[in-house]
Design a protein around this motif. Sequence first.
Motif, PDB file in Angstrom:
ATOM      1  N   LEU A  18     -28.023   5.401 -19.130  1.00 40.74           N
ATOM      2  CA  LEU A  18     -27.042   6.070 -19.976  1.00 40.74           C
ATOM      3  C   LEU A  18     -26.780   7.492 -19.491  1.00 40.74           C
ATOM      4  O   LEU A  18     -25.639   7.973 -19.542  1.00 40.74           O
ATOM      5  N   GLY A  19     -27.844   8.173 -19.019  1.00 39.28           N
ATOM      6  CA  GLY A  19     -27.658   9.516 -18.485  1.00 39.28           C
ATOM      7  C   GLY A  19     -26.719   9.521 -17.294  1.00 39.28           C
ATOM      8  O   GLY A  19     -25.812  10.366 -17.200  1.00 39.28           O
ATOM      9  N   VAL A  20     -26.924   8.580 -16.384  1.00 39.15           N
ATOM     10  CA  VAL A  20     -26.036   8.466 -15.223  1.00 39.15           C
ATOM     11  C   VAL A  20     -24.631   8.083 -15.673  1.00 39.15           C
ATOM     12  O   VAL A  20     -23.629   8.628 -15.179  1.00 39.15           O
ATOM     13  N   GLY A  21     -24.553   7.160 -16.640  1.00 36.75           N
ATOM     14  CA  GLY A  21     -23.248   6.740 -17.136  1.00 36.75           C
ATOM     15  C   GLY A  21     -22.472   7.888 -17.759  1.00 36.75           C
ATOM     16  O   GLY A  21     -21.279   8.069 -17.492  1.00 36.75           O
ATOM     17  N   PHE A  22     -23.158   8.688 -18.592  1.00 34.56           N
ATOM     18  CA  PHE A  22     -22.495   9.835 -19.206  1.00 34.56           C
ATOM     19  C   PHE A  22     -22.051  10.848 -18.147  1.00 34.56           C
ATOM     20  O   PHE A  22     -20.976  11.443 -18.250  1.00 34.56           O
ATOM     21  N   SER A  23     -22.886  11.036 -17.123  1.00 37.88           N
ATOM     22  CA  SER A  23     -22.566  12.012 -16.080  1.00 37.88           C
ATOM     23  C   SER A  23     -21.353  11.586 -15.253  1.00 37.88           C
ATOM     24  O   SER A  23     -20.610  12.439 -14.761  1.00 37.88           O
ATOM     25  N   ARG A  74     -20.998  15.386 -23.362  1.00 42.86           N
ATOM     26  CA  ARG A  74     -21.835  14.522 -22.527  1.00 42.86           C
ATOM     27  C   ARG A  74     -23.264  15.059 -22.457  1.00 42.86           C
ATOM     28  O   ARG A  74     -24.227  14.288 -22.564  1.00 42.86           O
ATOM     29  N   VAL A  75     -23.412  16.360 -22.271  1.00 39.71           N
ATOM     30  CA  VAL A  75     -24.753  16.949 -22.186  1.00 39.71           C
ATOM     31  C   VAL A  75     -25.487  16.822 -23.517  1.00 39.71           C
ATOM     32  O   VAL A  75     -26.682  16.501 -23.561  1.00 39.71           O
TER      33      VAL A  75
END
Length: 202
Positions: free
Chosen positions: A27-32, A100-101
């Motif tokens: 999810l972190g990569v997806g949001f980024s 996002r952050v």
Amino acid sequence: MISLYRPGTSPLHRAPAGLKLALLALLGVGFSLMPRQPIVLGLSLAAGGLVLVVAFFALAELAGRPLLRQLWSTRWIVVAMVGTQLIFLTPGDAAVNTVRVVAIVLLAGLLSLTTRSSDVLAALETGLGPLRRLGVDPRRVGLTLSLAITMVPVIAALAQRVREAQRARGVRLGFRAVVPLLVLALRHADDVADALSARGVD
């Protein structure tokens, strides 16, 4: 040391730590990687990601005060990000990046609330096991990553403690709050170092 873990029987509490770490990473990569342009699409995707995070909190039965506290703890992140990004980016881009952050920070906080630190560390050591062949110590790397993941919600909890103490004393909140927060953060770091030393980690 501050323990943010809240015992529970929700599906997220019962889920394996490794699965939750993998989901956090994905999810972190997806949001980024979410696109910022066109701005309507960027805002929609960012808002959708935030709604997904709220749904995870609800699944963990933490959609009440715990979620509000986590949201409130990100206020300075929002102020800092918006203030600095407006210098170089448009308001729309700044809003997308900030949302996002915040979503990623909330996910890290949810992991800390639903997973014991020992389980996170064990999952990281297992996942990094193949790196032994390259001379990497999975235990040390896993410990470093575990501390990094949990540090944001820990600092947020310390900031909340400072805020409540200053309000109880009738002290006006401001930049002076940075000093006691820094002292508490350094004290927490000392406690972590002592705990690691007691367990034979140099």
